[in-house]
Design a protein around this motif. Structure first.
Motif, PDB file in Angstrom:
ATOM      1  N   UNK A   1      -5.091  12.699  -1.038  1.00 22.45           N
ATOM      2  CA  UNK A   1      -5.461  11.378  -1.554  1.00 22.45           C
ATOM      3  C   UNK A   1      -6.837  11.351  -2.220  1.00 22.45           C
ATOM      4  N   UNK A   2      -7.210  12.450  -2.864  1.00 23.84           N
ATOM      5  CA  UNK A   2      -8.455  12.457  -3.640  1.00 23.84           C
ATOM      6  C   UNK A   2      -8.174  11.943  -5.037  1.00 23.84           C
ATOM      7  N   UNK A   3      -9.152  11.251  -5.603  1.00 28.42           N
ATOM      8  CA  UNK A   3      -8.974  10.714  -6.960  1.00 28.42           C
ATOM      9  C   UNK A   3      -9.651  11.591  -8.019  1.00 28.42           C
ATOM     10  N   UNK A   4     -10.571  12.453  -7.606  1.00 28.43           N
ATOM     11  CA  UNK A   4     -11.227  13.390  -8.520  1.00 28.43           C
ATOM     12  C   UNK A   4     -10.917  14.804  -8.050  1.00 28.43           C
ATOM     13  N   UNK A   5     -10.361  15.611  -8.937  1.00 25.37           N
ATOM     14  CA  UNK A   5      -9.913  16.957  -8.586  1.00 25.37           C
ATOM     15  C   UNK A   5     -10.689  18.016  -9.356  1.00 25.37           C
ATOM     16  N   UNK A   6     -10.607  19.272  -8.868  1.00 25.89           N
ATOM     17  CA  UNK A   6     -11.279  20.385  -9.520  1.00 25.89           C
ATOM     18  C   UNK A   6     -10.502  21.673  -9.298  1.00 25.89           C
ATOM     19  N   UNK A   7     -11.108  22.773  -9.651  1.00 24.83           N
ATOM     20  CA  UNK A   7     -10.469  24.092  -9.538  1.00 24.83           C
ATOM     21  C   UNK A   7     -10.003  24.351  -8.103  1.00 24.83           C
TER      22      UNK A   7
ATOM     23  N   UNK B   1      -5.698  25.712 -11.728  1.00 25.89           N
ATOM     24  CA  UNK B   1      -6.207  27.092 -11.804  1.00 25.89           C
ATOM     25  C   UNK B   1      -7.527  27.192 -12.542  1.00 25.89           C
ATOM     26  N   UNK B   2      -7.781  26.261 -13.437  1.00 29.04           N
ATOM     27  CA  UNK B   2      -9.045  26.233 -14.184  1.00 29.04           C
ATOM     28  C   UNK B   2      -9.475  24.789 -14.367  1.00 29.04           C
ATOM     29  N   UNK B   3     -10.787  24.559 -14.256  1.00 31.27           N
ATOM     30  CA  UNK B   3     -11.326  23.207 -14.436  1.00 31.27           C
ATOM     31  C   UNK B   3     -12.577  23.289 -15.287  1.00 31.27           C
ATOM     32  N   UNK B   4     -12.629  22.472 -16.350  1.00 27.83           N
ATOM     33  CA  UNK B   4     -13.776  22.459 -17.256  1.00 27.83           C
ATOM     34  C   UNK B   4     -14.571  21.167 -17.141  1.00 27.83           C
ATOM     35  N   UNK B   5     -14.039  20.207 -16.397  1.00 31.57           N
ATOM     36  CA  UNK B   5     -14.712  18.932 -16.176  1.00 31.57           C
ATOM     37  C   UNK B   5     -14.018  18.267 -14.985  1.00 31.57           C
ATOM     38  N   UNK B   6     -14.564  17.149 -14.523  1.00 31.78           N
ATOM     39  CA  UNK B   6     -13.895  16.414 -13.450  1.00 31.78           C
ATOM     40  C   UNK B   6     -12.509  15.965 -13.915  1.00 31.78           C
ATOM     41  N   UNK B   7     -11.527  16.096 -13.025  1.00 31.63           N
ATOM     42  CA  UNK B   7     -10.149  15.744 -13.374  1.00 31.63           C
ATOM     43  C   UNK B   7      -9.707  14.561 -12.519  1.00 31.63           C
ATOM     44  N   UNK B   8      -9.664  13.370 -13.073  1.00 31.93           N
ATOM     45  CA  UNK B   8      -9.216  12.203 -12.282  1.00 31.93           C
ATOM     46  C   UNK B   8      -7.691  12.155 -12.205  1.00 31.93           C
ATOM     47  N   UNK B   9      -7.175  11.603 -11.103  1.00 26.73           N
ATOM     48  CA  UNK B   9      -5.733  11.373 -11.048  1.00 26.73           C
ATOM     49  C   UNK B   9      -5.370  10.386 -12.166  1.00 26.73           C
TER      50      UNK B   9
ATOM     51  N   UNK C   1     -12.342  24.363 -23.746  1.00 30.68           N
ATOM     52  CA  UNK C   1     -12.966  23.107 -23.308  1.00 30.68           C
ATOM     53  C   UNK C   1     -13.432  22.215 -24.459  1.00 30.68           C
ATOM     54  N   UNK C   2     -13.659  22.782 -25.653  1.00 36.18           N
ATOM     55  CA  UNK C   2     -14.197  21.962 -26.754  1.00 36.18           C
ATOM     56  C   UNK C   2     -13.210  20.892 -27.218  1.00 36.18           C
ATOM     57  N   UNK C   3     -11.906  21.138 -27.008  1.00 39.09           N
ATOM     58  CA  UNK C   3     -10.926  20.152 -27.442  1.00 39.09           C
ATOM     59  C   UNK C   3     -10.717  20.155 -28.953  1.00 39.09           C
TER      60      UNK C   3
ATOM     61  N   UNK D   1     -10.060  12.122 -30.457  1.00 37.61           N
ATOM     62  CA  UNK D   1     -10.737  13.303 -29.918  1.00 37.61           C
ATOM     63  C   UNK D   1     -10.141  13.604 -28.545  1.00 37.61           C
ATOM     64  N   UNK D   2      -9.494  14.768 -28.425  1.00 44.41           N
ATOM     65  CA  UNK D   2      -8.815  15.174 -27.198  1.00 44.41           C
ATOM     66  C   UNK D   2      -9.665  16.220 -26.472  1.00 44.41           C
ATOM     67  N   UNK D   3      -9.905  15.974 -25.194  1.00 43.75           N
ATOM     68  CA  UNK D   3     -10.669  16.913 -24.369  1.00 43.75           C
ATOM     69  C   UNK D   3      -9.717  17.590 -23.376  1.00 43.75           C
ATOM     70  N   UNK D   4      -9.821  18.903 -23.236  1.00 38.91           N
ATOM     71  CA  UNK D   4      -9.035  19.641 -22.242  1.00 38.91           C
ATOM     72  C   UNK D   4      -9.863  19.753 -20.971  1.00 38.91           C
ATOM     73  N   UNK D   5      -9.359  19.148 -19.889  1.00 36.68           N
ATOM     74  CA  UNK D   5     -10.097  19.101 -18.629  1.00 36.68           C
ATOM     75  C   UNK D   5      -9.821  20.308 -17.743  1.00 36.68           C
TER      76      UNK D   5
END
Length: 334
Positions: free
Chosen positions: A153-159, A220-228, A133-135, A198-202
């Motif tokens: 049709x969700x715009x914010x995704x997670x695990x 399969x894994x989520x470290x932050x909110x994942x937008x479409x 997650x640190x990127x 600076x690249x962040x892995x979501x």
């Protein structure tokens, strides 16, 4: 005959008194094998090791003595931790025991006991989730595709959410991708030159279905909110580095070029990025000291390197007295 009986009784009395005096010491030695420590809010094994043992880097030994702690980054207020007495007394010089009377042991033939070799417990510098997650700072923003939308049709995704992706090349069922985003362009605070992005892995997405041009994945894994619209990059295994009992303290000076506060499910960590890397002779596990932006060289805690690239590094803040910001210096630990 009476005289012999009196002598025997007297000897028995002395023996009983001797055992009675030794018994409390024996019981005390047993009860003091470990010192109980109650975790307070904000405690880490790193801090507890310094507080109780006057040495930050003995935290892996405390973890090893507490097998109920499955993850060293997950300790909670009011949790009881055992600190071995031999660690508390490691600075006390040993005293030679009094010689005991030599006794010949009775020789008893026993069947050989089969030794059970247990696997060695690995002690990591940080856990895998934090390391991913640190990127990192990259020269450019590289991607091989992106998330287009989701079945609901969700715009914010997670695990465990499903998402449709579009890739530059054909994919296979089971293929994985890192979900990334570019946080910011990184400019050196002193020279003004561009260092990269600076690249962040979501999170991580895995292909589960493909019909015509529709490629469906599960996160399969989520470290932050994942937008479409988030970018995809090639997946590769990341293994956390093992902890060091005696980490290096290299003689080097540089700058903190970016900072961020990492929030994931098992805690919050302060992360910093510095302008020195492999080409400067640094190694994972090295300890450095951040300094305040001042005309005086004021040490402001400790950072430990957990990920290296050619000319930049990522570090986790182990200790700080004041907030660490972009433009602060780094120097060697004296």
């Amino acid at each position: 005959m009476v005289r012999k009986t009196l002598i025997s009784n007297k000897a028995f009395g002395f023996l009983f008194l001797f055992i009675f005096l030794l018994l409390p010491s024996f019981i005390s030695a047993q009860t003091q094998e470990y010192k109980d420590y109650t975790v307070e809010k904000g405690d880490t094994l790193w801090d507890i090791s310094q507080k109780e043992l006057n040495d930050y880097f003995l935290w892996p030994k405390i973890w090893k003595e507490n097998p109920e702690i499955k993850n060293p980054d997950r300790i909670y207020p009011k949790q009881k931790i055992r600190i071995p007495l031999y660690l508390l007394q490691k600075e006390i010089p040993e005293t030679k025991p009094k010689p005991e009377l030599e006794t010949k042991p009775e020789i008893v033939k026993e069947k050989p006991v089969e030794k059970i070799i247990e696997p060695v417990k690995k002690e990591y510098l940080v856990n895998k989730d934090i390391l991913i997650a640190i990127g990192y700072i990259a020269d450019s923003v590289h991607s091989v595709g992106k998330i287009t939308d989701s079945p609901v049709d969700r715009t914010i995704l997670g695990k465990d959410d499903y998402a449709y992706i579009k890739t530059d090349n054909p994919v296979k069922i089971g293929e994985k991708f890192y979900i990334i985003r570019s946080v910011e362009k990184v400019i050196h605070p002193e020279s003004g030159r561009k260092l990269g992005y600076l690249i962040e892995i979501l999170g991580i997405a895995e292909v589960v279905n493909q019909e015509n041009d529709d490629v469906k994945t599960i996160i399969t894994d989520s470290y932050d909110e994942i937008p479409t619209g988030s970018l995809l990059d090639n997946f590769y295994e990341i293994e956390p580095p093992l902890a060091f009992e005696n980490p290096r303290k290299p003689d080097i000076n540089g700058y903190i070029v970016a900072t961020r506060q990492l929030h994931i499910i098992n805690g919050t960590w302060d992360i910093v990025y510095i302008d020195k890397g492999k080409k400067d002779g640094l190694q994972v596990g090295d300890i450095l000291a951040p300094t305040l932006q001042s005309k005086h060289k004021i040490i402001n805690g400790l950072i430990q390197l957990i990920n290296l690239r050619e000319s930049t590094s990522t570090a986790i803040v182990r200790k700080c007295n004041n907030s660490i910001t972009k433009g602060d210096g780094i120097t060697s630990v004296k």
